[in-house]
Design a protein around this motif. Structure first.
Motif, mmCIF file in Angstrom:
data_model
loop_
_atom_site.group_PDB
_atom_site.id
_atom_site.type_symbol
_atom_site.label_atom_id
_atom_site.label_comp_id
_atom_site.label_asym_id
_atom_site.label_seq_id
_atom_site.Cartn_x
_atom_site.Cartn_y
_atom_site.Cartn_z
ATOM 1 N N THR A 66 0.825 -1.208 0.000
ATOM 2 C CA THR A 66 0.000 0.000 0.000
ATOM 3 C C THR A 66 0.861 1.260 0.000
ATOM 4 O O THR A 66 0.597 2.212 -0.755
ATOM 5 C CB THR A 66 -0.932 0.004 1.218
ATOM 6 N N LEU A 67 1.899 1.277 0.829
ATOM 7 C CA LEU A 67 2.791 2.439 0.871
ATOM 8 C C LEU A 67 3.493 2.649 -0.468
ATOM 9 O O LEU A 67 3.663 3.784 -0.927
ATOM 10 C CB LEU A 67 3.817 2.269 1.994
ATOM 11 N N ASN A 68 3.889 1.569 -1.092
ATOM 12 C CA ASN A 68 4.518 1.682 -2.414
ATOM 13 C C ASN A 68 3.536 2.207 -3.455
ATOM 14 O O ASN A 68 3.924 2.953 -4.366
ATOM 15 C CB ASN A 68 5.074 0.321 -2.856
ATOM 16 N N ALA A 69 2.263 1.837 -3.312
ATOM 17 C CA ALA A 69 1.248 2.321 -4.252
ATOM 18 C C ALA A 69 1.055 3.830 -4.095
ATOM 19 O O ALA A 69 0.913 4.561 -5.085
ATOM 20 C CB ALA A 69 -0.075 1.592 -4.020
ATOM 21 N N LYS A 71 3.396 5.842 -2.949
ATOM 22 C CA LYS A 71 4.650 6.456 -3.369
ATOM 23 C C LYS A 71 4.756 6.545 -4.889
ATOM 24 O O LYS A 71 5.237 7.542 -5.441
ATOM 25 C CB LYS A 71 5.828 5.661 -2.814
ATOM 26 N N SER A 72 4.299 5.519 -5.578
ATOM 27 C CA SER A 72 4.419 5.477 -7.040
ATOM 28 C C SER A 72 3.334 6.278 -7.752
ATOM 29 O O SER A 72 3.449 6.561 -8.946
ATOM 30 C CB SER A 72 4.356 4.020 -7.518
ATOM 31 N N GLY A 73 2.274 6.623 -7.023
ATOM 32 C CA GLY A 73 1.154 7.326 -7.653
ATOM 33 C C GLY A 73 0.069 6.388 -8.122
ATOM 34 O O GLY A 73 -0.941 6.826 -8.678
ATOM 35 N N GLU A 74 0.264 5.086 -7.905
ATOM 36 C CA GLU A 74 -0.772 4.119 -8.270
ATOM 37 C C GLU A 74 -2.048 4.393 -7.476
ATOM 38 O O GLU A 74 -3.152 4.189 -7.957
ATOM 39 C CB GLU A 74 -0.268 2.703 -8.000
ATOM 40 N N ARG A 75 -1.855 4.837 -6.246
ATOM 41 C CA ARG A 75 -2.959 5.354 -5.441
ATOM 42 C C ARG A 75 -2.649 6.803 -5.098
ATOM 43 O O ARG A 75 -1.491 7.152 -4.823
ATOM 44 C CB ARG A 75 -3.122 4.561 -4.143
ATOM 45 N N ASN A 76 -3.658 7.641 -5.116
ATOM 46 C CA ASN A 76 -3.466 9.060 -4.824
ATOM 47 C C ASN A 76 -4.287 9.464 -3.608
ATOM 48 O O ASN A 76 -5.477 9.175 -3.520
ATOM 49 C CB ASN A 76 -3.881 9.919 -6.026
ATOM 50 N N ASN A 77 -3.609 10.112 -2.679
ATOM 51 C CA ASN A 77 -4.268 10.623 -1.492
ATOM 52 C C ASN A 77 -3.496 11.849 -1.033
ATOM 53 O O ASN A 77 -2.268 11.784 -0.914
ATOM 54 C CB ASN A 77 -4.286 9.551 -0.388
ATOM 55 N N PRO A 78 -4.169 12.970 -0.809
ATOM 56 C CA PRO A 78 -3.457 14.209 -0.481
ATOM 57 C C PRO A 78 -2.636 14.135 0.794
ATOM 58 O O PRO A 78 -1.682 14.903 0.966
ATOM 59 C CB PRO A 78 -4.586 15.245 -0.357
ATOM 60 N N MET A 79 -2.989 13.212 1.687
ATOM 61 C CA MET A 79 -2.230 13.071 2.923
ATOM 62 C C MET A 79 -1.169 11.984 2.817
ATOM 63 O O MET A 79 -0.005 12.179 3.179
ATOM 64 C CB MET A 79 -3.176 12.766 4.098
ATOM 65 N N MET A 80 -1.560 10.817 2.310
ATOM 66 C CA MET A 80 -0.655 9.670 2.313
ATOM 67 C C MET A 80 0.414 9.738 1.226
ATOM 68 O O MET A 80 1.551 9.287 1.443
ATOM 69 C CB MET A 80 -1.455 8.375 2.152
ATOM 70 N N SER A 81 0.089 10.272 0.079
ATOM 71 C CA SER A 81 1.059 10.293 -1.023
ATOM 72 C C SER A 81 2.331 11.061 -0.671
ATOM 73 O O SER A 81 3.441 10.550 -0.876
ATOM 74 C CB SER A 81 0.410 10.860 -2.289
ATOM 75 N N PRO A 82 2.243 12.283 -0.122
ATOM 76 C CA PRO A 82 3.460 13.000 0.249
ATOM 77 C C PRO A 82 4.270 12.289 1.327
ATOM 78 O O PRO A 82 5.507 12.312 1.305
ATOM 79 C CB PRO A 82 2.945 14.349 0.752
ATOM 80 N N ALA A 84 4.386 8.981 1.896
ATOM 81 C CA ALA A 84 5.025 7.798 1.307
ATOM 82 C C ALA A 84 6.208 8.172 0.433
ATOM 83 O O ALA A 84 7.192 7.418 0.362
ATOM 84 C CB ALA A 84 3.996 7.008 0.493
ATOM 85 N N MET A 85 6.144 9.316 -0.206
ATOM 86 C CA MET A 85 7.249 9.757 -1.068
ATOM 87 C C MET A 85 8.553 9.897 -0.280
ATOM 88 O O MET A 85 9.641 9.731 -0.825
ATOM 89 C CB MET A 85 6.896 11.091 -1.723
ATOM 90 N N LYS A 90 13.381 0.519 3.366
ATOM 91 C CA LYS A 90 13.665 0.090 4.744
ATOM 92 C C LYS A 90 12.676 0.729 5.709
ATOM 93 O O LYS A 90 12.190 0.066 6.640
ATOM 94 C CB LYS A 90 15.091 0.494 5.129
ATOM 95 N N ASP A 91 12.348 1.998 5.514
ATOM 96 C CA ASP A 91 11.364 2.669 6.357
ATOM 97 C C ASP A 91 10.019 1.954 6.288
ATOM 98 O O ASP A 91 9.370 1.711 7.313
ATOM 99 C CB ASP A 91 11.176 4.125 5.918
ATOM 100 N N MET A 92 9.598 1.635 5.079
ATOM 101 C CA MET A 92 8.316 0.963 4.899
ATOM 102 C C MET A 92 8.301 -0.389 5.597
ATOM 103 O O MET A 92 7.325 -0.748 6.267
ATOM 104 C CB MET A 92 8.022 0.787 3.411
ATOM 105 N N ALA A 93 9.385 -1.142 5.445
ATOM 106 C CA ALA A 93 9.462 -2.469 6.060
ATOM 107 C C ALA A 93 9.426 -2.369 7.576
ATOM 108 O O ALA A 93 8.765 -3.163 8.256
ATOM 109 C CB ALA A 93 10.721 -3.191 5.599
ATOM 110 N N ASP A 94 10.120 -1.377 8.131
ATOM 111 C CA ASP A 94 10.154 -1.208 9.587
ATOM 112 C C ASP A 94 8.788 -0.801 10.126
ATOM 113 O O ASP A 94 8.306 -1.351 11.127
ATOM 114 C CB ASP A 94 11.198 -0.153 9.966
#
Length: 226
Positions: A66-69, A71-82, A84-85, A90-94
């Motif tokens: 989900t975080l990769n989605a 980050k890549s723009g596959e999913r767009n959300n004004p809060m989560m997208s920035p 995730a970028m 490693k951050d995502m895995a942790d």
């Protein structure tokens, strides 16, 4: 029997999906990195606001996906997208490892809102409302386990498990005890096509055949699964 065959066919379809592998994260490091997430998702992943999903006890594989989605723009959300970028793999895995280790909180029985034109509640109205929620929960339970053969709505159990535990290797999310409001919005987004980042766009194909009542019923049922 036909309902069971429908569920089985969907299960076999998803069994053909590749297993998603991710590097193991460090949950201790993830707790520190997840500090910024607490405002919406709660300190331990149990959000207080029902429009924000609970992340506690969610599969790390799904959270990373989900975080990769985002980050890549596959999913767009004004809060989560920035947010995730700014995260590394490693951050995502942790962060995912931390939330996967937390215990999800349970939800109380949903309360149906009376229509605005209704008079104030009395004992008889409360009894009727109780019956209505029981009917919805029963409908949701049947839909979750058997689907709806007449409209070709697949059973949720095929991919999300008999207890809403999801499928970790395939990165299919755990659903049990998730907020009903979030689940309703998610299904509506899949139904409209606003959200489509899933294998073969399967969730859109399922949700578009669901009625508003069915979406509400299965969401309420999942929200009280333990």
């Amino acid at each position: 029997m036909k309902n069971k065959l429908l569920a089985l066919s969907i299960a076999l379809l998803f069994m053909s999906q590749p297993v998603i592998l991710h590097a193991e994260g460090n949950s201790k490091a993830g707790k520190e990195k997840a500090t910024a997430c607490a405002g919406c998702h709660g300190e331990n992943g149990n959000s207080a606001v029902t429009n924000f999903p609970k992340l506690a006890q969610q599969h790390a594989s799904y959270l990373i996906k989900t975080l990769n989605a985002f980050k890549s723009g596959e999913r767009n959300n004004p809060m989560m997208s920035p947010i995730a970028m700014g995260l590394s793999d490693k951050d995502m895995a942790d962060i995912a490892a931390y939330y996967a280790e937390q215990k999800i909180s349970t939800n109380s029985l949903p309360v149906l809102q009376k229509d605005e034109d209704d008079d104030e509640d009395d004992s008889e109205d409360s009894a009727d409302a109780s019956e209505d929620i029981k009917e919805l929960l029963a409908l949701g339970s049947d839909l979750y386990r058997n689907g709806v053969l007449a409209s070709e709505v697949s059973a949720c159990i095929a991919c999300h498990g008999p207890f809403g535990e999801g499928n970790r290797p395939a990165a299919f999310p755990a659903l049990k005890s998730q907020h009903a409001d979030y689940l309703i919005k998610t299904l509506i987004d899949f139904k409209s096509g606003e959200r489509s980042n899933n294998p073969e766009n399967m969730m859109h194909m399922i949700a578009k055949k669901m009625t508003e009542r069915e979406i509400k019923a299965v969401s309420y049922h999942i929200s009280v699964m333990k």
